[in-house]
Design an enzyme around this catalytic site. Sequence first.
Site, PDB file in Angstrom:
ATOM      1  N   ASP A 234      14.092  20.180  10.044  1.00  0.00           N
ATOM      2  CA  ASP A 234      13.806  21.560   9.159  1.00  0.00           C
ATOM      3  C   ASP A 234      12.807  21.128   8.048  1.00  0.00           C
ATOM      4  OD1 ASP A 234      14.269  24.341   8.527  1.00  0.00           O
ATOM      5  OD2 ASP A 234      16.076  23.665   7.384  1.00  0.00           O
TER       6      ASP A 234
ATOM      7  N   HIS B 250      18.929  26.474   0.878  1.00  0.00           N
ATOM      8  CA  HIS B 250      17.513  26.153   0.319  1.00  0.00           C
ATOM      9  C   HIS B 250      17.432  26.380  -0.965  1.00  0.00           C
ATOM     10  CE1 HIS B 250      15.302  25.745   4.141  1.00  0.00           C
ATOM     11  NE2 HIS B 250      16.308  25.710   4.750  1.00  0.00           N
TER      12      HIS B 250
ATOM     13  N   CYS C 181       8.022  26.712   1.584  1.00  0.00           N
ATOM     14  CA  CYS C 181       7.096  27.584   2.407  1.00  0.00           C
ATOM     15  C   CYS C 181       5.571  27.113   2.321  1.00  0.00           C
ATOM     16  CB  CYS C 181       7.232  29.031   1.645  1.00  0.00           C
ATOM     17  SG  CYS C 181       6.049  30.091   2.114  1.00  0.00           S
TER      18      CYS C 181
END
Lengths: 300, 300
Positions: free
Chosen positions: B14, B207, B238
Amino acid sequence: MSEKVQIKEVGPRDGLQNESSFVNTEDKISWINQLTESGLSYIEISSFVHPKWVPALADAKEVAKGIKRKKEVTYAALVPNMKGLEGALETNIDEISIFMSASETHNRKNINKSIDETFTVLQEVVKEGERAGKSVRGYLSTVFGCPYEGMVETEQVLKVAHTLFDMGIEELSLGDTIGVANPKQVQDVLGHLVANLPKDKLAMHFHDTRGTALANVLASLQAGITTFDSACGGLGGCPYAPGASGNVSTEDLLYMLHGMGIETGVEEDKLLHASLFIEEKLGKNLPSRVLQARKGEESH
Amino acid sequence: MSEKVQIKEVGPRDGLQNESSFVNTEDKISWINQLTESGLSYIEISSFVHPKWVPALADAKEVAKGIKRKKEVTYAALVPNMKGLEGALETNIDEISIFMSASETHNRKNINKSIDETFTVLQEVVKEGERAGKSVRGYLSTVFGCPYEGMVETEQVLKVAHTLFDMGIEELSLGDTIGVANPKQVQDVLGHLVANLPKDKLAMHFHDTRGTALANVLASLQAGITTFDSACGGLGGCPYAPGASGNVSTEDLLYMLHGMGIETGVEEDKLLHASLFIEEKLGKNLPSRVLQARKGEESH
């Protein structure tokens, strides 16, 4: 948990005091005016400390005189001694903040006095501040750990806190100065303190150095605390660690509190606007998570 | 609260999947070996997704075959469908992870299928994975909010969760995919879920996009959760927001848990060593607060 929380914005003082780049007086004034517009009810605007110690805040008097004050907002300034108090009183600031450490070594390194000697100095400041019609707030540093002594006994915190309240301070801000606290410790320490001190006169002052600040806020809310210090942008990091975080960020705190349905009276967008302004003036990314996420959303 | 927590390290999957710079296969292997050495008991090492979708993890097979495996550690890989499963099985990975979203729109945008169509695909993957002797873990995205639909109903989360457990998954990781959750919401959602699902088979996947991840971990601990996903360095931000945070950082999580007296089996110094390694390979400061603070301490 309370449905309302008061946020005390300390960015212009605790946030800027360690910054190596000097922010122009005019920009500070503009920034503080933006903070006022965000709906904050309390702003600590500067520190009347000798400029040799905190050059970044050498313009405390000009800032205090230059800002546009709203009567619903309390404007405060940090004051170490009688000389600082005199400077602050000349500006007719609303509230005086005094400070000392819970640990002997940190107090000595920071103030160059023992804890007992500091009491003597502060006693006079509080008395004269009150005589001038000012409320006085106390900051207690190293409550959750000292860089020189490690753990600090809660009994010691309680002893110093009692002495400060006996002097006449209105509120005591309990500082995790080096950002080492964890929520279990916050629960333990607050469990002891709120049993012995007036809960509504305690504020929490967390630094996010190790990422635990909002978790510590949550633990404090659960212990019944309703006043929190924070800094716009998460200002207040260590000058030696460019990426390191400082005070818990006001916008991150707002995001969490508002999401939990807790009112603060502060508008997130306006606060973010103030953060973007000071970030630009300092010329570097500030540590606030919300601020950086928002910038990413807008550039996308 | 439990005295032990299991951390599932998702950095290599991830964390890296959105990185624009490709980390060499050799470096990934070295990094994962360092993670193994830190004492982690679970590492998700890559994703067997078509390289068109996740080019950063195109070397999943080489990584899976190249790492030094310890038998006490579970090595997992993400798998979207039967083709991915075949690739993963060739490497004899210990565990398979499947994923889908709780919200229809996010599921469609991410997987290009409706939720019901996804069930059909995943049912076969779980069955074949189990036939090959593998345990299967599920990831459920957008549990606390969807970028397209906003709030997601807990009833919808529960419905999807039940279907996944009925398929035979061993554990479900509940994801705050876009980092919007707050502790009150975590309390509310978990209150509902743990009343209907086996608590010891739920993991939380936060997150830190808006700084609330550790506060959400605290709320989850208070709800009895004992398994948390995290990424070394706080990787996983991001790509459009250079300063934005990603997964909750493993070192920040360790700092908080260990400070609270909760055991994880992971050595903080060794984990930090792995973070410094991958930070250097990526050539940028990672979001972990502990990591940045530690670098500051060492340079001072």
